[in-house]
Motif scaffolding. Sequence first.
Motif, PDB file in Angstrom:
ATOM      1  N   ALA A 681       3.127   0.321  11.117  1.00  0.00           N
ATOM      2  CA  ALA A 681       2.404  -0.414  10.308  1.00  0.00           C
ATOM      3  C   ALA A 681       3.433  -0.994   9.065  1.00  0.00           C
ATOM      4  CB  ALA A 681       1.320   0.497   9.742  1.00  0.00           C
ATOM      5  N   ALA A 682       4.201  -0.003   8.472  1.00  0.00           N
ATOM      6  CA  ALA A 682       4.939  -0.135   7.854  1.00  0.00           C
ATOM      7  C   ALA A 682       6.067  -1.623   8.138  1.00  0.00           C
ATOM      8  CB  ALA A 682       5.948   0.820   7.423  1.00  0.00           C
ATOM      9  N   TRP A 683       6.520  -1.637   9.445  1.00  0.00           N
ATOM     10  CA  TRP A 683       7.238  -2.704   9.824  1.00  0.00           C
ATOM     11  C   TRP A 683       6.447  -3.879   9.755  1.00  0.00           C
ATOM     12  CZ3 TRP A 683      12.287  -3.422  10.312  1.00  0.00           C
ATOM     13  CH2 TRP A 683      13.029  -2.374  10.442  1.00  0.00           C
ATOM     14  N   MET A 684       5.185  -3.769  10.009  1.00  0.00           N
ATOM     15  CA  MET A 684       4.217  -5.204  10.267  1.00  0.00           C
ATOM     16  C   MET A 684       3.620  -5.378   9.092  1.00  0.00           C
ATOM     17  SD  MET A 684       4.139  -6.275  13.365  1.00  0.00           S
ATOM     18  CE  MET A 684       5.977  -6.610  12.820  1.00  0.00           C
ATOM     19  N   HIS A 685       3.682  -4.681   7.695  1.00  0.00           N
ATOM     20  CA  HIS A 685       2.530  -5.029   6.378  1.00  0.00           C
ATOM     21  C   HIS A 685       2.896  -6.308   6.054  1.00  0.00           C
ATOM     22  CE1 HIS A 685       6.497  -4.119   4.150  1.00  0.00           C
ATOM     23  NE2 HIS A 685       5.697  -4.598   3.137  1.00  0.00           N
ATOM     24  N   ASP A 686       3.944  -6.889   6.229  1.00  0.00           N
ATOM     25  CA  ASP A 686       4.202  -8.212   5.558  1.00  0.00           C
ATOM     26  C   ASP A 686       4.102  -9.357   6.518  1.00  0.00           C
ATOM     27  OD1 ASP A 686       3.824  -8.162   2.951  1.00  0.00           O
ATOM     28  OD2 ASP A 686       6.258  -7.887   2.662  1.00  0.00           O
ATOM     29  N   ILE A 687       3.668  -9.384   7.900  1.00  0.00           N
ATOM     30  CA  ILE A 687       3.645 -10.220   8.859  1.00  0.00           C
ATOM     31  C   ILE A 687       2.713 -11.283   8.566  1.00  0.00           C
ATOM     32  CG2 ILE A 687       1.879  -9.378  10.217  1.00  0.00           C
ATOM     33  CD1 ILE A 687       3.320 -10.037  12.777  1.00  0.00           C
ATOM     34  N   ARG A 831      -5.090  -1.656  10.712  1.00  0.00           N
ATOM     35  CA  ARG A 831      -5.830  -1.251   9.563  1.00  0.00           C
ATOM     36  C   ARG A 831      -4.960  -0.862   8.383  1.00  0.00           C
ATOM     37  NH1 ARG A 831      -9.648   3.996   9.579  1.00  0.00           N
ATOM     38  NH2 ARG A 831     -10.642   3.790   7.553  1.00  0.00           N
ATOM     39  N   TYR A 832      -3.907  -0.022   8.784  1.00  0.00           N
ATOM     40  CA  TYR A 832      -3.015   0.527   7.763  1.00  0.00           C
ATOM     41  C   TYR A 832      -2.377  -0.578   7.130  1.00  0.00           C
ATOM     42  CZ  TYR A 832      -3.998   4.960   9.928  1.00  0.00           C
ATOM     43  OH  TYR A 832      -4.679   6.085  10.368  1.00  0.00           O
ATOM     44  N   ALA A 833      -1.664  -1.566   8.018  1.00  0.00           N
ATOM     45  CA  ALA A 833      -0.668  -2.690   7.515  1.00  0.00           C
ATOM     46  C   ALA A 833      -1.290  -3.692   6.457  1.00  0.00           C
ATOM     47  CB  ALA A 833      -0.085  -3.483   8.560  1.00  0.00           C
ATOM     48  N   SER A 834      -2.565  -3.906   6.739  1.00  0.00           N
ATOM     49  CA  SER A 834      -3.468  -4.938   5.977  1.00  0.00           C
ATOM     50  C   SER A 834      -3.884  -4.229   4.583  1.00  0.00           C
ATOM     51  CB  SER A 834      -4.426  -5.711   6.561  1.00  0.00           C
ATOM     52  OG  SER A 834      -5.540  -4.615   7.097  1.00  0.00           O
ATOM     53  N   MET A 835      -3.896  -3.186   4.426  1.00  0.00           N
ATOM     54  CA  MET A 835      -4.490  -2.355   3.182  1.00  0.00           C
ATOM     55  C   MET A 835      -3.335  -2.014   1.982  1.00  0.00           C
ATOM     56  SD  MET A 835      -7.129   0.343   4.613  1.00  0.00           S
ATOM     57  CE  MET A 835      -8.659  -0.277   5.507  1.00  0.00           C
ATOM     58  N   HIS A 836      -2.270  -2.664   2.322  1.00  0.00           N
ATOM     59  CA  HIS A 836      -0.886  -2.101   1.302  1.00  0.00           C
ATOM     60  C   HIS A 836      -1.245  -2.849  -0.069  1.00  0.00           C
ATOM     61  CE1 HIS A 836       0.647  -5.856   2.914  1.00  0.00           C
ATOM     62  NE2 HIS A 836       1.462  -5.845   1.987  1.00  0.00           N
ATOM     63  N   HIS A 837      -2.193  -3.693  -0.434  1.00  0.00           N
ATOM     64  CA  HIS A 837      -2.480  -4.250  -1.529  1.00  0.00           C
ATOM     65  C   HIS A 837      -3.853  -3.783  -2.211  1.00  0.00           C
ATOM     66  CE1 HIS A 837       0.911  -6.651  -2.264  1.00  0.00           C
ATOM     67  NE2 HIS A 837       1.006  -7.353  -1.181  1.00  0.00           N
ATOM     68  N   GLU A 838      -4.540  -3.014  -1.373  1.00  0.00           N
ATOM     69  CA  GLU A 838      -5.830  -2.566  -1.938  1.00  0.00           C
ATOM     70  C   GLU A 838      -5.539  -1.535  -3.054  1.00  0.00           C
ATOM     71  OE1 GLU A 838      -8.609  -3.584  -1.110  1.00  0.00           O
ATOM     72  OE2 GLU A 838      -8.413  -4.280   0.872  1.00  0.00           O
ATOM     73  N   LYS A 839      -6.434  -1.452  -4.052  1.00  0.00           N
ATOM     74  CA  LYS A 839      -6.169  -0.345  -5.285  1.00  0.00           C
ATOM     75  C   LYS A 839      -7.282   0.419  -5.348  1.00  0.00           C
ATOM     76  CE  LYS A 839      -4.038  -4.264  -8.059  1.00  0.00           C
ATOM     77  NZ  LYS A 839      -4.048  -5.004  -9.383  1.00  0.00           N
ATOM     78  N   PRO A 855      -7.168   4.855   3.964  1.00  0.00           N
ATOM     79  CA  PRO A 855      -6.603   5.968   4.472  1.00  0.00           C
ATOM     80  C   PRO A 855      -5.281   6.312   3.551  1.00  0.00           C
ATOM     81  CG  PRO A 855      -7.164   4.225   6.153  1.00  0.00           C
ATOM     82  CD  PRO A 855      -7.401   3.735   4.981  1.00  0.00           C
ATOM     83  N   LEU A 856      -5.063   7.480   4.136  1.00  0.00           N
ATOM     84  CA  LEU A 856      -3.693   7.890   3.259  1.00  0.00           C
ATOM     85  C   LEU A 856      -2.277   7.193   3.717  1.00  0.00           C
ATOM     86  CD1 LEU A 856      -2.021  10.173   1.691  1.00  0.00           C
ATOM     87  CD2 LEU A 856      -2.035  11.496   3.643  1.00  0.00           C
ATOM     88  N   GLN A 857      -2.439   6.922   4.984  1.00  0.00           N
ATOM     89  CA  GLN A 857      -1.463   6.146   5.457  1.00  0.00           C
ATOM     90  C   GLN A 857      -1.206   4.997   4.830  1.00  0.00           C
ATOM     91  OE1 GLN A 857      -3.564   7.778   7.298  1.00  0.00           O
ATOM     92  NE2 GLN A 857      -2.611   8.502   9.171  1.00  0.00           N
ATOM     93  N   ALA A 858      -2.381   4.080   4.578  1.00  0.00           N
ATOM     94  CA  ALA A 858      -2.125   2.846   3.693  1.00  0.00           C
ATOM     95  C   ALA A 858      -1.809   2.993   2.283  1.00  0.00           C
ATOM     96  CB  ALA A 858      -3.664   1.911   3.667  1.00  0.00           C
ATOM     97  N   ARG A 859      -2.286   4.240   1.620  1.00  0.00           N
ATOM     98  CA  ARG A 859      -1.835   4.417   0.259  1.00  0.00           C
ATOM     99  C   ARG A 859      -0.390   4.642   0.015  1.00  0.00           C
ATOM    100  NH1 ARG A 859      -6.306   7.938   0.602  1.00  0.00           N
ATOM    101  NH2 ARG A 859      -5.078   9.682   0.085  1.00  0.00           N
TER     102      ARG A 859
END
Length: 933
Positions: A681-687, A831-839, A855-859
């Motif tokens: 998910a970290a590799w894909m977060h900015d795809i 799910r994890y990759a697309s939430m990295h700009h949620e607050k 989820p903790l992974q997205a945070r």
Amino acid sequence: MSKISRKLYILLILSVGISVTVSSWFITAYLLVKSEQDNRIKDRIYIDGLAESMERFLEHAVTLNYQLSINPEVRNSLIEAESWERRKTAYAEDYDTSGSLGNSSGFPLFAAMQQRYRFVDLFFLQDAEGNQTARSYGMLGQRSERWWFKQITEGRDYRPFISFSYYSLTGNKPAASVFHPILEGDSLIGILGMDINFQHIQNLVESYVKSSDMYAIVTDMNGVIIAHPDAEKIAHIYNLIEMTRSTLLEDRGKLNGDGFLNQEKTVLEWPPEVGLAVSAAVKGESGSIRNIRLEQELCHIYYAPIPLATEGNTGQNYSILLVHKRRNLIYARNMVILSVIVFIITTVFLLFFLFRHQFSKNILDPLETLIQSMKKMDEEEFEEITLDTGDEFYLLAEAYNDLRRKLSSANRELLEKLDILHESEAGYKAFADIGLALSTEKNVIHLLEIILNEARKLTNADGGTLYLYNTEKKHLDFVILHTETMNFHMGGTSGTPVTFPPVPLYDESGNPNHFNVSSHAALTGEVINIPDVYSTDKFDFQGTRNYDSRNGYRSRSMLVIPMKNNEGELIGVIQLINARVRSGEVIPFSTITESLIISLASQAAVALTNVQLQKDLESLFHAFIKSIAMAIDEKSAFTGGHIRRVVTLTEMIAREINKDETGSYSEVSFSSEEMEELYMAAWMHDIGKITTPESLIDKQTKMQKFQDGIDRIVMRYRMLLELNRKETIFPKVDDSPEELMEELEFIKSCNISGGYLTDEDLEKLKRIRSRSFTMGELTQPLLTEEEFDLLSIRRGNLNSQERKIIEHHAEMTKRILNELTFPRHLGKVARYASMHHEKLNGTGYPEGLKYEQIPLQARIIAVADIFEALTAKDRPYREPLKLSKAFEILQKMAEEEHIDKEILHLMYRTGLIYRYADRELNREQINDIQWVI
């Protein structure tokens, strides 16, 4: 003879006769029932093992076609294809389309794959119009009228599927096709097809069941036989559901309108129960039918489904029937019954003749002696009794002793048969365990341990060695060594490394090494069974003798089995030492255990090959994902390395959470699969940024588009300065040149994105916007509305419209990743990759989720993404922040519930933030930080 004597005599004879008869029949009935039950268990294990092996083969074929359908080279051949006529002409010029399969017979990738996988008859690729773009060999054709093409295009059913069986064009054998539609977004751009033959399944049917009274039949989802030991059954199409037999007509070179060879159907006179069994198996049911007369033989038939690994065949299965002829079983049962009858009659008459002369003499004492002896009866060891009464008891004693000897001998034979039965049961369990490991075990070392342990259990071997073949160095590597009586365990999961040198297959001159028994087995493929290694001069066992001498051991019997996969390639060698019986005595390896170990080795080789194939596919998938992330980073000149550093920091945070035993995350532990999911998910977060315009990603100032708009304003002010100097244009601007230059410098400072625009600055901009100048009859503002809108951005360099475009990348990340079919353990990557700009306070994007919904992974990814952006040292449009300043900003964001405070605190208290800084930041960026919240 007195009446009482005759009565006692008759009573004794009747008692003996009844006892022998009842006990014999009881034991016989028990053994017959037990034998019948054992046969059912064995048959079910056989059919389940065959079904699982065939399911793996079909999965392998579908996976191969799918991997080719997503291959960029294949997709490019569709996208870059020329017109049909030009394509056809160019294809015939590039490849030898008139010849047989070879390196230059067709599309190189398809030709290579067909040569590698012998179950493939043909690969063919056509575009959305039905025009072929590539084949593994042969000329291109037009396929828009074929039934499968219409099913996909007219029905818009884009799921992969396996076709029903048909006659192969290469001979009178059934075949089927696998189809994978190729999509671009939601649009069909082509179809990849693969014609597969069933020779591999036929080989399994012919080799798996090694018994003259048992054979297997395999059908497709329509009930058509695709594998049968009788070649005549697959030379014609036998449909066991319709109970028809189809034979090719003489015009076998011609195809009908649907693209199949013409056939003639006749009624098949098989029992209708067979058709019902096939129908049930096709629907996914297992079971058996008993005492069915099939082709003049009384049989038991077991049936089971073989699931298909394609979405388009949901609810459809192939079926497998195991036919067990009853002829030999009935004959064996009748012989047992006849033997029991003969035994009863013989025993009764034997006792009759032994007791009739001496029955009346010394009854009590001999009887007591017999009773005492019977009380101390031992099935294996006994003491003979001696009665010198000269009467029937003397004969009874002799008969008793003889009976006891026979019982002891029969007991030993029974124990031997039980040992054989236990060996068979252990073999069935080993097959089941290896089958389970084949589908579940991913760790190669654990799988190797299972293989060697089950082989030793199966043969009751004291020791064993497992070698793996090193294809590069052409030798056998010691992987695992076990010796039970010496409590010796080296290699594998023991933690003790193997210290023995490898076994070379060839000497320095290139000659094959036939002196070593393991290398000989590897080179020749022979199974080697040696009763006593000290009594043979065929192989060099001096190393074995030296090992025995050093350790006080005696190697005796040995069984060596090469492991080869279904392609005939050498995988390794299993070597077993000293088969034992219950007493611990070492015996030679039996032919039964030898056959079971051969089957076990074959399954083990397939298991190892499949695990390695899966590892290779996972490596390819990970490399592909990394290459996409690298391409996204390279899209912008200012974000190179961003994704890699986010991945690095994400992984460091997750590992610290796993090590946290007393803090906030003491109850949290990510499994290896969850770590891989987070890592991906970290590799894909900015795809999603693949859709973001580069002009916005690389925007350095507020007014920059394709060029910086500040240049127009500078030119405007310079013109005003020049006009004021010459005083030739009116009206003049009232400001002095110094005031105009100061105003221009102020506008330039507002254009820079690093600062913050105050209320005072904004008012000053408004005053400038309200002013204008006149040239001729044309009045122009000093600042246009668009220029004012951009310069009045409070923070950063994006206006609201541009920021929405940038923020859209998170939604695109989710949409793009949801289109990918990830493995089950990677199912939450999107799910994890697309939430990295949620607050955490719900003000983030794209969905505005709150703490409990993220989820903790997205945070974790969110914290890593922001920290990397603040400290990145490769942004040419601004200086990288010092560590203390970046951490101060993060703490403020945590106070405002933008990011997770606990994750930030973990980075601080574990020193993780400094370890990351040492790896990724410039030395001058690193300074002391403080925790203030």
